[in-house]
Design a protein around this motif. Structure first.
Motif, mmCIF file in Angstrom:
data_model
loop_
_atom_site.group_PDB
_atom_site.id
_atom_site.type_symbol
_atom_site.label_atom_id
_atom_site.label_comp_id
_atom_site.label_asym_id
_atom_site.label_seq_id
_atom_site.Cartn_x
_atom_site.Cartn_y
_atom_site.Cartn_z
ATOM 1 N N GLY A 1 0.841 -1.202 0.000
ATOM 2 C CA GLY A 1 0.000 0.000 0.000
ATOM 3 C C GLY A 1 0.866 1.237 0.000
ATOM 4 O O GLY A 1 1.056 1.869 -1.024
ATOM 5 N N ILE A 2 1.424 1.564 1.173
ATOM 6 C CA ILE A 2 2.322 2.713 1.265
ATOM 7 C C ILE A 2 3.597 2.327 2.003
ATOM 8 O O ILE A 2 3.620 1.366 2.791
ATOM 9 N N LYS A 3 4.646 3.058 1.718
ATOM 10 C CA LYS A 3 5.923 2.890 2.415
ATOM 11 C C LYS A 3 6.246 4.215 3.091
ATOM 12 O O LYS A 3 6.360 5.252 2.416
ATOM 13 N N THR A 4 6.369 4.204 4.412
ATOM 14 C CA THR A 4 6.595 5.437 5.166
ATOM 15 C C THR A 4 8.023 5.472 5.692
ATOM 16 O O THR A 4 8.516 4.481 6.240
ATOM 17 N N THR A 5 8.675 6.604 5.491
ATOM 18 C CA THR A 5 10.050 6.794 5.961
ATOM 19 C C THR A 5 10.053 7.882 7.029
ATOM 20 O O THR A 5 9.457 8.943 6.840
ATOM 21 N N PHE A 6 10.722 7.603 8.156
ATOM 22 C CA PHE A 6 10.779 8.554 9.262
ATOM 23 C C PHE A 6 12.222 9.044 9.437
ATOM 24 O O PHE A 6 13.154 8.226 9.474
ATOM 25 N N GLU A 7 12.379 10.334 9.552
ATOM 26 C CA GLU A 7 13.687 10.900 9.921
ATOM 27 C C GLU A 7 13.700 11.065 11.434
ATOM 28 O O GLU A 7 12.888 11.809 11.987
ATOM 29 N N VAL A 8 14.599 10.363 12.108
ATOM 30 C CA VAL A 8 14.701 10.436 13.570
ATOM 31 C C VAL A 8 15.996 11.164 13.924
ATOM 32 O O VAL A 8 17.087 10.774 13.488
ATOM 33 N N ILE A 9 15.860 12.225 14.705
ATOM 34 C CA ILE A 9 17.014 13.064 15.044
ATOM 35 C C ILE A 9 17.820 12.423 16.158
ATOM 36 O O ILE A 9 17.276 11.976 17.167
ATOM 37 N N LYS A 10 19.158 12.378 15.948
ATOM 38 C CA LYS A 10 20.049 11.857 16.994
ATOM 39 C C LYS A 10 20.399 13.017 17.936
ATOM 40 O O LYS A 10 21.188 13.901 17.555
ATOM 41 N N PRO A 11 19.844 13.078 19.144
ATOM 42 C CA PRO A 11 20.041 14.245 20.022
ATOM 43 C C PRO A 11 21.485 14.447 20.446
ATOM 44 O O PRO A 11 21.914 15.568 20.676
ATOM 45 N N GLU A 12 22.272 13.392 20.523
ATOM 46 C CA GLU A 12 23.646 13.544 20.982
ATOM 47 C C GLU A 12 24.525 14.264 19.967
ATOM 48 O O GLU A 12 25.574 14.781 20.301
ATOM 49 N N LYS A 13 24.069 14.305 18.670
ATOM 50 C CA LYS A 13 24.869 14.955 17.647
ATOM 51 C C LYS A 13 24.349 16.331 17.266
ATOM 52 O O LYS A 13 25.094 17.192 16.859
ATOM 53 N N SER A 14 23.012 16.534 17.390
ATOM 54 C CA SER A 14 22.439 17.756 16.870
ATOM 55 C C SER A 14 22.933 19.003 17.584
ATOM 56 O O SER A 14 22.997 20.072 17.004
ATOM 57 N N GLY A 15 23.337 18.899 18.857
ATOM 58 C CA GLY A 15 23.756 20.089 19.579
ATOM 59 C C GLY A 15 25.245 20.319 19.562
ATOM 60 O O GLY A 15 25.748 21.262 20.170
ATOM 61 N N MET B 1 14.346 13.182 1.472
ATOM 62 C CA MET B 1 14.573 13.347 2.917
ATOM 63 C C MET B 1 16.031 13.242 3.321
ATOM 64 O O MET B 1 16.391 13.546 4.458
ATOM 65 N N THR B 2 16.875 12.778 2.418
ATOM 66 C CA THR B 2 18.293 12.600 2.763
ATOM 67 C C THR B 2 19.138 13.804 2.373
ATOM 68 O O THR B 2 20.341 13.813 2.611
ATOM 69 N N ILE B 3 18.506 14.824 1.760
ATOM 70 C CA ILE B 3 19.282 15.966 1.246
ATOM 71 C C ILE B 3 19.242 17.125 2.232
ATOM 72 O O ILE B 3 18.176 17.528 2.690
ATOM 73 N N ALA B 4 20.400 17.658 2.573
ATOM 74 C CA ALA B 4 20.515 18.867 3.399
ATOM 75 C C ALA B 4 21.731 19.631 2.905
ATOM 76 O O ALA B 4 22.840 19.466 3.420
ATOM 77 N N PRO C 1 18.229 17.421 7.756
ATOM 78 C CA PRO C 1 17.344 17.646 6.603
ATOM 79 C C PRO C 1 16.013 18.300 6.960
ATOM 80 O O PRO C 1 15.544 19.173 6.234
ATOM 81 N N SER C 2 15.387 17.910 8.062
ATOM 82 C CA SER C 2 14.088 18.500 8.425
ATOM 83 C C SER C 2 14.222 19.996 8.705
ATOM 84 O O SER C 2 13.358 20.792 8.311
ATOM 85 N N SER C 3 15.285 20.405 9.374
ATOM 86 C CA SER C 3 15.498 21.831 9.659
ATOM 87 C C SER C 3 15.853 22.585 8.379
ATOM 88 O O SER C 3 15.420 23.723 8.172
ATOM 89 N N TYR C 4 16.657 21.936 7.517
ATOM 90 C CA TYR C 4 17.009 22.546 6.220
ATOM 91 C C TYR C 4 15.755 22.797 5.392
ATOM 92 O O TYR C 4 15.560 23.886 4.827
ATOM 93 N N ILE C 5 14.860 21.810 5.326
ATOM 94 C CA ILE C 5 13.628 21.960 4.541
ATOM 95 C C ILE C 5 12.726 23.031 5.150
ATOM 96 O O ILE C 5 12.154 23.860 4.445
ATOM 97 N N GLU C 6 12.609 23.044 6.477
ATOM 98 C CA GLU C 6 11.750 24.049 7.124
ATOM 99 C C GLU C 6 12.274 25.471 6.851
ATOM 100 O O GLU C 6 11.494 26.380 6.528
ATOM 101 N N ASP C 7 13.590 25.665 6.966
ATOM 102 C CA ASP C 7 14.168 26.990 6.683
ATOM 103 C C ASP C 7 13.937 27.395 5.226
ATOM 104 O O ASP C 7 13.680 28.563 4.923
ATOM 105 N N LEU C 8 14.037 26.397 4.328
ATOM 106 C CA LEU C 8 13.827 26.665 2.905
ATOM 107 C C LEU C 8 12.387 27.118 2.648
ATOM 108 O O LEU C 8 12.149 28.079 1.903
ATOM 109 N N LEU C 9 11.431 26.442 3.258
ATOM 110 C CA LEU C 9 10.022 26.764 3.029
ATOM 111 C C LEU C 9 9.657 28.128 3.613
ATOM 112 O O LEU C 9 8.764 28.803 3.109
ATOM 113 N N LYS C 10 10.328 28.531 4.686
ATOM 114 C CA LYS C 10 10.036 29.831 5.296
ATOM 115 C C LYS C 10 10.387 30.991 4.363
ATOM 116 O O LYS C 10 9.893 32.099 4.545
ATOM 117 N N GLN C 11 11.231 30.743 3.372
ATOM 118 C CA GLN C 11 11.658 31.813 2.464
ATOM 119 C C GLN C 11 10.806 31.895 1.201
ATOM 120 O O GLN C 11 11.210 32.497 0.209
#
Length: 391
Positions: A46-60, A146-149, A156-166
């Motif tokens: 039916g559908i294939k769902t992909t989730f981006e899960v943020i690694k908190p130990e690296k993001s900061g 989803m793999t492009i930043a 990638p999720s933050s990159y896409i959000e910043d892009l859409l804000k512009q």
């Protein structure tokens, strides 16, 4: 007296029990996987769902190993969106937490089959936010995008959000939220327009650049009810924004008469006024667009101190805007036959009795309506100089 004592006792028990219910659904942070993006593609089941899960130990951290991405990806198949969420728990060591998800991405194939059945899960889910960005992926799978930043932000999720804000910088794209889609889809006399993302080849500058692709939100996806029926390119999307009064910024480039130069006018303010007239079976719609701008650049050698020169530039600028709006209206009327401009809502308000007979066939009637566009431009500034650089 006995009854009064029992009532007091029961009341005390209820009051004392209230604080005990405060943390009934408590979950520790180290047991959750914070989801930044959700991508939905067609799958075998039916559908294939992909989730981006943020690694908190690296993001900061500012350091980290070179080329190590700060996210992980989980993918699962299922017949419904909720089933894929639960299936992910069989292959990932944390429970997915979607309250901070920035965007839902749907592939073109999924969108052409209809989004309503998938958005039902978002509407019902207690953790789901209706303010999440809703995006259609053009020419690629959602999982691939989803793999492009390629910006400064490596998530990638933050990159896409910043892009859409512009999206307002050129007014050649739209920023749609899940709530926007639901309100338009369930309304009468208007159809949804949704944000588009596509992968584009990145221009190679120098020898040290490794990123091959970047994302572009230019354009828009056109829907009829909940089904994707086509796309608008960047200029056509600005035409849509002119007609709907959503242009807030950007640059209009027009040719300068009797020369090979161009004039670039920055949009300072824009608006529109729409009128509709129904006479028998004839539906006439008139769109009046006005724009106030500042001359940012002109490559001819005009003397801007002459009012006639400014008036000439205003007329050329108005012509460019008129063409953008008319080309978009013609394409949507003839190819998509979907009233994405909301003219039907205007008819409903002005002709409530006639609307009862028109509403079920409105998109077909919209495609046959006569639409006139009138544009007025006013250039109020010419920058720091009224003299051209070119002699």
């Amino acid at each position: 007296m006995v009854i009064l004592k029992r009532i007091v006792a029961i009341t005390l028990m209820l009051v004392l029990a209230l604080p005990l219910t405060g943390c009934w659904n408590r979950r520790e942070l180290n047991t959750l996987g914070i989801v930044g993006l959700v991508g939905v593609d067609t799958g075998n089941n039916g559908i294939k769902t992909t989730f981006e899960v943020i690694k908190p130990e690296k993001s900061g951290k500012s350091g980290g190993e070179k080329n190590e991405i700060p996210v992980k990806y989980v993918q699962s198949d299922g017949q419904t969106l909720i089933e894929t969420f639960r299936s992910s728990m069989l292959r990932f060591d944390r429970k997915l937490f979607v309250a901070h998800t920035k965007a839902f991405l749907f592939s073109e194939a999924v969108a052409r089959n209809g989004l309503a059945e998938h958005l039902d899960a978002i509407l019902r889910g207690p953790e789901m936010r209706l303010s999440m960005h809703l995006v259609i992926i053009k020419d690629d799978s959602a999982a691939d995008i989803m793999t492009i930043a390629s910006g400064i932000n490596t998530i990638p999720s933050s990159y896409i959000e910043d892009l859409l804000k512009q999206h307002t910088s050129l007014s050649k794209s739209v920023d749609s939220k899940v709530l926007d889609f639901l309100k338009t889809y369930t309304g009468k006399g208007i159809n949804p327009v949704v944000t588009v993302l596509r992968k584009v080849k990145k221009a190679k500058i120098g020898a040290g650049q490794n990123d091959e692709y970047e994302l572009s939100p230019e354009g828009a996806a056109v829907f009829l009810k909940d089904r994707l029926v086509g796309f608008l390119d960047g200029d056509e999307t600005r035409g849509y924004n002119w007609v709907t009064g959503k242009v807030t910024s950007g640059i209009v480039v027009s040719p300068t008469p009797n020369s090979k130069g161009t004039a670039s006018v920055e949009i300072l303010k824009a608006g529109k006024k729409t009128e509709v007239e129904i006479n028998g079976n004839d539906i006439k719609i008139k769109v009046k667009i006005n724009m106030i701008g500042m001359l940012d650049e002109e490559t001819a050698n005009f003397q801007l101190t002459d009012p006639a020169t400014i008036e000439m530039l205003e007329q050329e600028n108005s012509q460019v805007i008129k063409q953008e709006a008319e080309q978009t209206l013609l394409k949507v009327q003839t190819e998509y036959k979907s009233d994405i401009f909301g003219f039907g809502q205007l008819v409903h308000r002005k002709y409530p009795q006639e609307w009862k007979n028109l509403q079920n066939n409105w998109d077909e009637l919209f495609s046959q309506a006569t639409i006139e566009v009138e544009v007025q431009t006013k250039i109020v500034k010419t920058g720091k100089s009224s003299l051209p650089v070119k002699e």
